[in-house]
Design a protein around this motif. Structure first.
Motif, PDB file in Angstrom:
ATOM      1  N   GLU A   1       0.912  -1.294   0.144  1.00 56.39           N
ATOM      2  CA  GLU A   1       0.027  -0.177   0.053  1.00 56.39           C
ATOM      3  C   GLU A   1       1.027   1.261   0.063  1.00 56.39           C
ATOM      4  O   GLU A   1       0.745   2.161  -0.695  1.00 56.39           O
ATOM      5  N   GLN A   2       1.977   1.168   0.802  1.00 62.26           N
ATOM      6  CA  GLN A   2       2.911   2.385   0.738  1.00 62.26           C
ATOM      7  C   GLN A   2       3.694   2.520  -0.449  1.00 62.26           C
ATOM      8  O   GLN A   2       3.747   3.611  -1.001  1.00 62.26           O
ATOM      9  N   PHE A   3       3.834   1.554  -0.785  1.00 62.53           N
ATOM     10  CA  PHE A   3       4.814   1.491  -2.209  1.00 62.53           C
ATOM     11  C   PHE A   3       3.965   2.325  -3.201  1.00 62.53           C
ATOM     12  O   PHE A   3       4.487   2.868  -3.813  1.00 62.53           O
ATOM     13  N   GLN A   4       2.844   1.686  -3.283  1.00 56.30           N
ATOM     14  CA  GLN A   4       1.846   2.241  -4.493  1.00 56.30           C
ATOM     15  C   GLN A   4       1.721   3.762  -4.201  1.00 56.30           C
ATOM     16  O   GLN A   4       1.922   4.678  -5.104  1.00 56.30           O
ATOM     17  N   ALA A   5       1.521   4.177  -3.156  1.00 52.21           N
ATOM     18  CA  ALA A   5       1.573   5.456  -2.723  1.00 52.21           C
ATOM     19  C   ALA A   5       2.471   6.293  -3.050  1.00 52.21           C
ATOM     20  O   ALA A   5       2.541   7.405  -3.868  1.00 52.21           O
ATOM     21  N   TYR A   6       3.779   5.933  -2.610  1.00 50.95           N
ATOM     22  CA  TYR A   6       4.973   6.588  -2.847  1.00 50.95           C
ATOM     23  C   TYR A   6       5.294   6.670  -4.545  1.00 50.95           C
ATOM     24  O   TYR A   6       5.660   7.635  -5.150  1.00 50.95           O
ATOM     25  N   LYS A   7       5.095   5.429  -5.196  1.00 59.06           N
ATOM     26  CA  LYS A   7       5.445   5.424  -6.555  1.00 59.06           C
ATOM     27  C   LYS A   7       4.708   6.242  -7.371  1.00 59.06           C
ATOM     28  O   LYS A   7       5.117   6.878  -8.242  1.00 59.06           O
ATOM     29  N   THR A   8       3.210   6.360  -7.046  1.00 60.02           N
ATOM     30  CA  THR A   8       2.406   7.186  -7.771  1.00 60.02           C
ATOM     31  C   THR A   8       2.934   8.757  -7.576  1.00 60.02           C
ATOM     32  O   THR A   8       2.987   9.510  -8.700  1.00 60.02           O
ATOM     33  N   VAL A   9       3.360   9.078  -6.400  1.00 54.37           N
ATOM     34  CA  VAL A   9       3.744  10.355  -6.357  1.00 54.37           C
ATOM     35  C   VAL A   9       4.977  10.592  -7.304  1.00 54.37           C
ATOM     36  O   VAL A   9       5.018  11.533  -7.856  1.00 54.37           O
ATOM     37  N   ALA A  10       6.102   9.628  -7.099  1.00 59.18           N
ATOM     38  CA  ALA A  10       7.129   9.945  -7.900  1.00 59.18           C
ATOM     39  C   ALA A  10       7.144  10.064  -9.263  1.00 59.18           C
ATOM     40  O   ALA A  10       7.608  10.656  -9.920  1.00 59.18           O
ATOM     41  N   GLN A  11       5.968   8.958  -9.806  1.00 59.37           N
ATOM     42  CA  GLN A  11       5.813   9.059 -11.308  1.00 59.37           C
ATOM     43  C   GLN A  11       5.197  10.318 -11.619  1.00 59.37           C
ATOM     44  O   GLN A  11       5.571  10.875 -12.723  1.00 59.37           O
TER      45      GLN A  11
END
Lengths: 542, 85
Positions: free
Chosen positions: A310-320
């Protein structure tokens, strides 16, 4: 005065009477037919007409928006001519000897249900696209033309159960100041199109039908609908709206310009965000990066520790979404005023001076490890750094760095990708961190000065106590001197220093920060352009 | 028959616009193409069927090419996937 909360699609303010959209309920009724072939021909003819309408919508979207959005109607066209869709319609007509309207209705509902039941929000939102095309064909079969959604010559707030992508494209933006819907999804094409047309929109609002004609305020930033506001509220929002419009004109003038003084000094202006939801605002306001991504929301919104995925998805979304621009993720700052049951923290007499942030993480590294794994995995998708809050001692930093190295070597062993360029920084928000900043600068890659907590700790003044307002002075010489010390110590070791916290956006201090050669100011999205404006008006040579 | 495996990297997966472009590309190729994900199959030339597989980022798909020009179709599709998906 009634308030309704929803979810924000696109920010903005509007004050106008509500116009509740009443769609005549037209069920496609089932009728027996004798000539199935003729009915199939009717379907094909209606489909051709629908294709023409879609071509017009595509053209209009291309002219008013862009090609990427216009392609939404290419998708509608492909759905309309999809072989499975056609087979289903023709089969129903032949097998049940029913009219084409009914066959299209049943087929459309079947596909809409299939998409709506998928476990993927993107796909769920496609149900609305299917409904849009089948309604279009059914309307044409009935011999009706596409009417205007609303006939109004004065400004309104459009309130509807839901809107289709094509309805949004055909909206008259001169008169529709904002949109409020009961249903809909943030991933819907309708939402994407409304944002691109710049119409403030809030979805998921459980409004009452009798609001039609009543004066309403839409605060789309706060995802709020206010019905029948009193004079004080009305005044408050008129002012907010004016400020927002001022900011919008500033935005147009300053977007794309450098953060550079008259005599050539540059500074980065980044944004503070509290979740994926704020990224659109940061981008819209031309942020150079994310200087502070508060990760607490992931912990506050759930009933148990948020998973690595869940955290990975959130951080990845923002980074992308930041497309290679810097994103600094601050590790969890739970404790003090942000309390979460599942952490099972004991009540404290003095929570601001209490068990919070890295103090919890150093006792329970397993919690931090999950977060660091998620952050590192996301680093493969963008430009991510990590920052630790509430630091008072060197040993804390050394232990955090060891944990970070452990996580990295675990990931390497598991052959999981991450970037080896993730820098580690610390928040400077305690007097101790200021006083040992020379030592800290040798341990970490960057500093970010958190002025809210730093002011409270330096001045021994609780920032939430209104009695202390005149003692809580963010311009106090002690605060300004601390910022100077920290900046000088960071630069002595060629480390980057930023300021987050409210002071960064204080344009009375912009010149002071520039004169110290602070590298970055990280501010709330709506302040980026105001600070840029202040930077561009500064001349340090004078 | 030729077979090609690929892991989707584009962040939105095969949802509306990417799926539409993919299907339109498949339609330009001469042979039959089947798309498989997690044991479910769909005709790669049919949009609603492809969208029905709900292919997301990071998921592996397998494509089966059968018929005239299957080798050429496979290499063409491989470069399409690498560029767009």
């Amino acid at each position: 005065m009634l308030r309704y909360q929803g979810s924000r699609v696109f920010g903005g303010y509007a004050i106008a009477p509500a116009l509740v959209l009443q769609r005549a309920v037209k069920e496609a009724s089932r009728a027996h037919i004798d000539d199935a072939e003729a009915e199939c021909a009717r379907f094909r003819a209606a489909r051709e007409k629908a294709a023409k309408e879609l071509a017009d919508l595509r053209e209009r979207t291309l002219k008013e928006m862009d090609d990427e959005l216009a392609r939404i109607f290419d998708v509608h066209h492909s759905m309309l001519f999809d072989a499975d869709f056609e087979e289903s319609v023709l089969d129903i007509i032949h097998a049940e000897r029913v009219n084409a309207e009914y066959a299209v209705l049943v087929t459309g509902e079947r596909y809409a249900d299939e998409f709506a039941s998928m476990d993927n929000a993107y796909m769920q939102a496609r149900a609305a696209d299917i409904a849009d095309i089948s309604n279009r064909v059914i309307r044409i079969l009935r011999g009706e033309t596409e009417t205007h959604l609303l006939e109004t010559t004065s400004p309104v707030i459009l309130v509807a159960k839901d809107l289709t992508p094509s309805e949004i494209v055909r909206l008259d933006t001169a008169h529709v100041l904002a949109i409020v819907t009961r249903y809909g999804s943030l991933n819907s094409h309708a939402a994407i199109l409304a944002g691109s047309k710049g119409i403030p929109m809030v979805i998921g609002v459980d409004y009452d039908d009798d609001i039609d004609g009543k004066t309403c305020i839409v605060d789309a930033y706060g995802a709020l609908l206010i019905v029948g506001p009193d004079d004080a509220t009305l005044g408050e929002y008129k002012e907010k709206k004016e400020k927002d419009e001022e900011n919008t004109s500033l935005l147009l003038a300053l977007k794309g310009k450098d953060n550079i003084t008259k005599d050539g000094h540059r500074i980065d202006i980044f944004c503070n965000i509290g979740g994926e939801k704020d990224v659109a605002d940061a981008i819209k306001n031309d942020a150079g990066g994310i200087g502070l991504f508060r990760s607490e929301y992931l912990y506050l919104r759930s009933a148990d520790y948020p998973s690595e995925e869940e955290q990975f998805q959130a951080y990845k979304t923002v980074a992308q979404r930041m497309e290679g621009k810097k994103v600094v993720i601050r590790t969890l700052d739970i404790g003090a005023d942000k309390r979460v049951d599942y952490f099972s923290l004991r009540p404290e007499h003095n929570p601001a001076l209490g068990y919070r942030a890295v103090r919890i993480c150093l006792d329970r590294p397993e919690i931090l490890k999950v977060q660091l794994r998620a952050i590192l995995r996301a680093s493969a998708f963008g430009n991510i750094d990590v920052m630790y809050p509430m630091i008072t001692s060197i040993w804390e930093v050394q232990q955090l760095k060891n944990i970070f190295e452990d996580v990295k070597s675990d990931l390497s062993d598991e052959h999981i990708a991450f970037s080896d360029k993730v820098a580690q920084g610390v928040m400077i928000e305690t007097p101790a961190a200021v006083l040992i900043s020379e030592l800290l600068a040798q341990e970490v890659d960057f500093f970010s000065i958190g002025t809210n907590d730093l002011t409270q700790y330096l001045l021994a003044s609780d920032r939430q106590n209104p009695m202390l307002e005149r003692f809580f002075d963010p311009h106090h010489p002690a605060v300004l001197k601390a910022i100077r010390m920290v900046t000088e110590n960071a630069h002595r070791y060629r480390k980057r220093v930023g300021i987050c916290g409210e002071l960064a956006a204080d344009t009375l201090l912009t010149e002071y920060f520039l004169s110290l050669h602070v590298d970055e100011l990280s501010v709330t999205p709506s302040r980026v352009l105001a600070v840029r404006d202040a930077v561009r008006k500064t001349d340090l040579s004078k | 028959m030729k077979q090609l495996s690929y892991t989707i990297t584009c962040k939105e997966g095969l949802h509306a616009r990417p799926a539409d472009a993919f299907v339109k590309y498949a339609q330009t190729l001469p042979c039959d193409i089947l798309l498989e994900k997690g044991g479910k199959q769909a005709d790669a030339k049919r949009l609603l069927a492809v969208m029905g597989l709900n292919v997301m980022q990071g998921e592996e798909i397998v494509l089966y090419f059968r018929g005239v020009g299957e080798s050429g179709a496979m290499s063409a599709m491989e470069s399409y996937l690498k560029t767009h998906l």
